[in-house]
Design an enzyme around this catalytic site. Structure first.
Site, PDB file in Angstrom:
ATOM      1  N   ASP A 140      -9.006  -4.545  -6.165  1.00  0.00           N
ATOM      2  CA  ASP A 140      -8.627  -3.720  -5.014  1.00  0.00           C
ATOM      3  C   ASP A 140      -9.657  -2.601  -4.846  1.00  0.00           C
ATOM      4  O   ASP A 140      -9.887  -1.815  -5.754  1.00  0.00           O
ATOM      5  CB  ASP A 140      -7.239  -3.130  -5.270  1.00  0.00           C
ATOM      6  CG  ASP A 140      -6.663  -2.415  -4.057  1.00  0.00           C
ATOM      7  OD1 ASP A 140      -7.436  -2.048  -3.151  1.00  0.00           O
ATOM      8  OD2 ASP A 140      -5.435  -2.229  -4.024  1.00  0.00           O
ATOM      9  N   SER A 192       0.836  -1.199   0.000  1.00  0.00           N
ATOM     10  CA  SER A 192       0.000   0.000   0.000  1.00  0.00           C
ATOM     11  C   SER A 192       0.876   1.255   0.000  1.00  0.00           C
ATOM     12  O   SER A 192       1.607   1.498  -0.965  1.00  0.00           O
ATOM     13  CB  SER A 192      -0.965  -0.040   1.185  1.00  0.00           C
ATOM     14  OG  SER A 192      -1.980   0.917   1.051  1.00  0.00           O
ATOM     15  N   HIS A 227      -7.430  -5.443  -1.635  1.00  0.00           N
ATOM     16  CA  HIS A 227      -6.213  -4.735  -1.221  1.00  0.00           C
ATOM     17  C   HIS A 227      -5.229  -5.673  -0.521  1.00  0.00           C
ATOM     18  O   HIS A 227      -4.021  -5.554  -0.681  1.00  0.00           O
ATOM     19  CB  HIS A 227      -6.592  -3.579  -0.309  1.00  0.00           C
ATOM     20  CG  HIS A 227      -5.486  -2.599  -0.086  1.00  0.00           C
ATOM     21  ND1 HIS A 227      -4.879  -1.915  -1.117  1.00  0.00           N
ATOM     22  CD2 HIS A 227      -4.867  -2.174   1.053  1.00  0.00           C
ATOM     23  CE1 HIS A 227      -3.942  -1.126  -0.628  1.00  0.00           C
ATOM     24  NE2 HIS A 227      -3.914  -1.263   0.678  1.00  0.00           N
TER      25      HIS A 227
END
Length: 809
Positions: A737, A664, A771
């Site tokens: 995601d 991330s 994610h």
């Protein structure tokens, strides 16, 4: 509604001048990695409110790609399971049991064949517990008596939890209020075979800055599907007789909350029209009070759709509306006094309103100088802890207030930087009162606090008590050095001292529960070590300084078979964080004394392949909250250099063979490091965002918009510097995601930028993953990719001229 690609891993590789497109199925990492990934996990325990019982939930292993690929509807910022008629989930549990606190009595709860355990919850009375199961026909809710868990009653086989939580126990504990799929609902709306018209949006003069939300509604069919699955009916079910009574009519219920006296319901209902630009929680809604039969008594608020909310601001009008604990039927809510705009210069930002809804009385309890982040109500029913946050200083204050005595003065009980780990006094311990509200426990003149106890040598959790008259604190217990033990629940306060449940672990001892009391301690569980093959891993907390004098830290891991004096290839794994000042940025947040448990997507699997790992290497970005990203690149490069220098100085790392990785925002960091320095041989970036022009209204803690600071958005976007990424980079991303800002296209665009400029990159898209990656196949494939990439470009690579830090400082 969005559709899925078939679950076949897609890999794009560019190694100049060769392009390979591959979709050759899932791969496995080395056998020792597979063995640890598949190791069993210990049960999770939930203690009853009265402290006498545990519910134990036995987790399933990692879900399969078939679980992850179950049907999903992506609507209104949510992911909906059409079978469950609730939020889509991929992980389930395989077993449930009840045991007394000592473990002498353990009663398994039978799960019907074919059903999957979704979760469990205690009633506040401790006489019952509830659990939900997913079957082929929907979600079922069961309630079991503690006296005989085998006599569980099925409350519903059509629970609906798309918007509401699904169920709640009544304040007297005698019934359950459940949101259900409406009877006779019919079949889902059919998707039109031919478009009925174009999709049109129009704006004129109304500024509505928005985050980059995903899975939004996009056409009338999406609207119809959302309305179909989000609509529910409310029923009350008596636990003694199973008798059902309807409450109101089917609607888009976002929440249904009984008043403490059980005679009223606070109901929030989403209203049309829906938005194509915002998720469901920003849709317009009404807040009403009903009687227990479902008839409307009063309206509390008509909340419009969330357009026009200032950037980083809040709604105007009532927000966070709830029943006041300790009172029969009193409402409380927060209102902004600054138009919801954090940029407004006002003496007070919020106020708390207390309302007696049936006599029309509304009064202002107090005003807060800064944004009111929450109110914790004390057990005595009239005092509260009001938590405020100053965004300019990143500062938090907590005031002790008597809500019912306008003459009493508030008392400052906490005043510190939100980043000050060392000064954190711990969180007040709570209990669930006799009506089901969670309140701060009060014992005479004292409240109790538990915290992580961060310090320069690592965290040592503690239990304190604080006197509400003098505000002085006393330490009652602290974790012993060399281990990590935290407070799970405070059971009783005696004249001799507290009785509490703790969770203890050490580098060689897996987490287990204990009962601590003045009369002696008692072990409550004896969960075995699931991965004894990892026990030889060496772990230590290391501290060092950045070139500008900022204190940094990391946890250094060495393989189980490490031989002293050997310089290993090094993996630096990190995630940047923002700070106002160097003092708090340099505080140590971790501890080397937790049990070493490696699982899931952990980068610590590199230890099984002969790498040293600098884990959670601090990458502070320090400065004014409005402009700190102006020096983002310089600060992360300096922090990375200091981490490598420390490992080289210790004699455990080869400064010419260093890889960097992150997930991330850590992936964003990784790509920037490869673009702006030559410290690393290669990088791994998972689920990142690399072009900040695609997040134009800010990202992470950035407060400016693209139009206010275009040069900064450009300067820190790795995509804009793809021509400078001359070290190999592995990009991994979930194909669906839904994290704000990290659209999957972010990875493909960076990959194309690197490819177009002759760099070396590999792009892996994981089917049906978001994610974070959940399926066993995806997790193992990710490890195979990561290990192969670093083996090729770090462990066995020939250093380039000018690359690395061979001699450290």
């Amino acid at each position: 509604m969005r559709s899925f690609l078939l679950p076949v891993a897609l890999v794009l590789v560019f190694v100049a001048p060769l392009l390979v497109i591959a979709g050759d199925g899932y791969r496995l990492p080395p056998a020792e990695v597979v063995e640890v990934v598949d190791a069993p996990r210990s049960p999770s325990l939930m203690i009853s409110p009265d402290g006498r019982w545990f519910i134990g939930i036995e987790p399933d292993p990692l879900p399969s790609i078939a679980d992850v690929s179950r049907p999903m509807l992506r609507l209104a910022g949510m992911r909906i399971d059409p079978t469950a008629n609730g939020r889509h989930r991929t992980s389930f549990s395989r077993g449930l049991f009840l045991r007394d606190i000592s473990g002498k009595t353990v009663t398994p709860v039978t799960i019907p064949e074919g059903a999957r355990l979704m979760g469990a919850r205690w009633s506040h009375t401790s006489r019952h517990f509830a659990y939900t199961l997913l079957t082929e026909t929907g979600t079922s809710l069961w309630v079991a008596p503690v006296a005989d868990p085998t006599m569980a009653l099925m409350i519903s086989n059509r629970v609906s939890s798309v918007l509401a939580s699904g169920y709640t126990f009544s304040p007297d504990g005698a019934s359950v209020i459940v949101t259900e799929v409406p009877r006779g609902r019919g079949t889902p709306p059919a998707e039109p075979k031919v478009p009925t018209g174009p999709s049109i949006r129009e704006t004129s003069g109304s500024a509505t800055p928005l985050r980059t939300y995903q899975d939004l509604l996009s056409n009338p069919h999406d609207e119809a599907l959302f309305g179909y699955y989000a609509t529910s009916e409310v029923n009350r079910v008596d636990l003694a007789t199973g008798e059902r009574s309807r409450i109101g009519k089917p609607d888009l219920y976002r929440s249904v909350s009984p008043s403490p006296d059980g005679r009223h319901l606070l109901v929030t209902i989403i209203k049309r029209p829906f938005s194509y630009l915002m998720p469901a929680y920003l849709f317009g809604h009404t807040i009403e009070v009903w009687d227990e039969g479902g008839d409307r008594e009063i309206g509390v608020a008509e909340v419009p759709i969330g357009e026009g909310i200032p950037l980083h601001g809040v709604r105007t009008g009532p927000r966070s509306v709830r029943w006041r604990p300790g009172h029969d039927a009193t409402l409380v809510w927060t209102e902004a006094l600054d138009g919801g705009d954090p940029e407004s210069d006002v003496p007070h930002r919020d106020r708390l309103i207390v309302a007696e809804p049936f006599d029309g009385e509304r009064r202002e309890a107090f005003r807060s100088e800064y944004r009111l982040r929450g109110v914790s109500w004390l057990q005595d029913g009239h005092r509260s802890l009001a938590h405020e946050y100053d965004r300019d200083r990143r500062w938090r204050t907590t005031w002790l207030r008597d809500i019912d005595d306008p003459e009493s003065k508030p008392r400052l009980i906490e005043d510190r930087s939100s980043n000050d780990r060392y000064g954190n006094p711990g969180s007040p311990l709570t209990i669930i009162d006799g009506r089901g509200d969670r309140v701060v426990r009060v014992d005479g003149s004292w409240i109790h606090r538990s915290g992580q106890g961060a310090g320069p040598d690592g965290a040592r959790p503690f239990l304190d008590r604080q006197n509400l008259e003098t505000l002085e604190s006393e330490r009652l217990w602290r974790c012993a050095p060399g281990s990590y033990e935290s407070v799970t629940a405070l059971i009783e306060v005696t004249g001799a001292g507290p009785i509490f449940i703790s969770r203890h672990e050490s580098p060689t001892e897996p987490p287990n529960y204990r009962r601590r009391s003045p009369g002696g301690d008692q072990g409550l569980t004896d969960f075995p070590d699931p991965t004894p093959q990892l026990r030889g891993i060496h772990k230590e907390l290391v501290t060092y300084k950045r070139a500008d004098g900022v204190d940094l830290s990391a946890t250094l891991y060495l393989p189980a078979d490490y031989k002293e004096g050997t310089r290993l290839p090094l993996v630096v794994w990190a995630y940047p964080r923002e700070f106002n000042d160097p003092k708090t940025a340099g505080q140590v947040g971790g501890t080397p004394y937790r049990f070493t448990r490696i699982g899931g997507l952990s980068h610590l699997f590199f230890l099984t392949q002969g790498y040293a790992v600098m884990d959670s290497a601090t990458m502070p970005v320090i400065g004014d909250p409005e402009t700190m990203n102006d020096t983002f690149i310089e600060q992360i490069v300096a922090s990375a250099a200091a981490a490598i220098d420390k490992a080289v100085e210790m004699g455990v790392a080869d400064g010419n063979r260093v890889g960097v990785g992150g997930h991330s925002y850590g992936a964003f960091m990784t790509a920037n490091l490869l673009a702006h320095c030559d410290l690393f041989s290669a990088g791994i970036a998972r689920s990142g965002a690399y072009n900040r022009t695609l997040t134009p209204f800010g990202f992470q803690s950035e407060r400016r918009t693209l139009w206010q600071a275009p040069e900064i958005f450009f300067a820190i976007s790795p995509f804009m510097h793809a021509d400078k990424i001359d070290e190999p980079i592995l990009l991994i991303h979930g194909e669906i995601d839904n994290n704000s800002g990290t659209f999957p296209v972010q990875s493909s665009r960076l990959y194309q930028g690197i490819k177009g400029n002759g760099g070396t990159a590999r792009l892996v898209y994981l089917p049906n993953e978001s994610h974070g990656y959940r399926a066993r196949e995806s997790v193992l494939h990710t490890h195979a990719e990561m290990i192969d990439w670093f083996d090729r470009y770090v462990k066995n690579a020939t250093p380039r001229a000018g690359q690395g830090r061979p001699d450290g400082l």
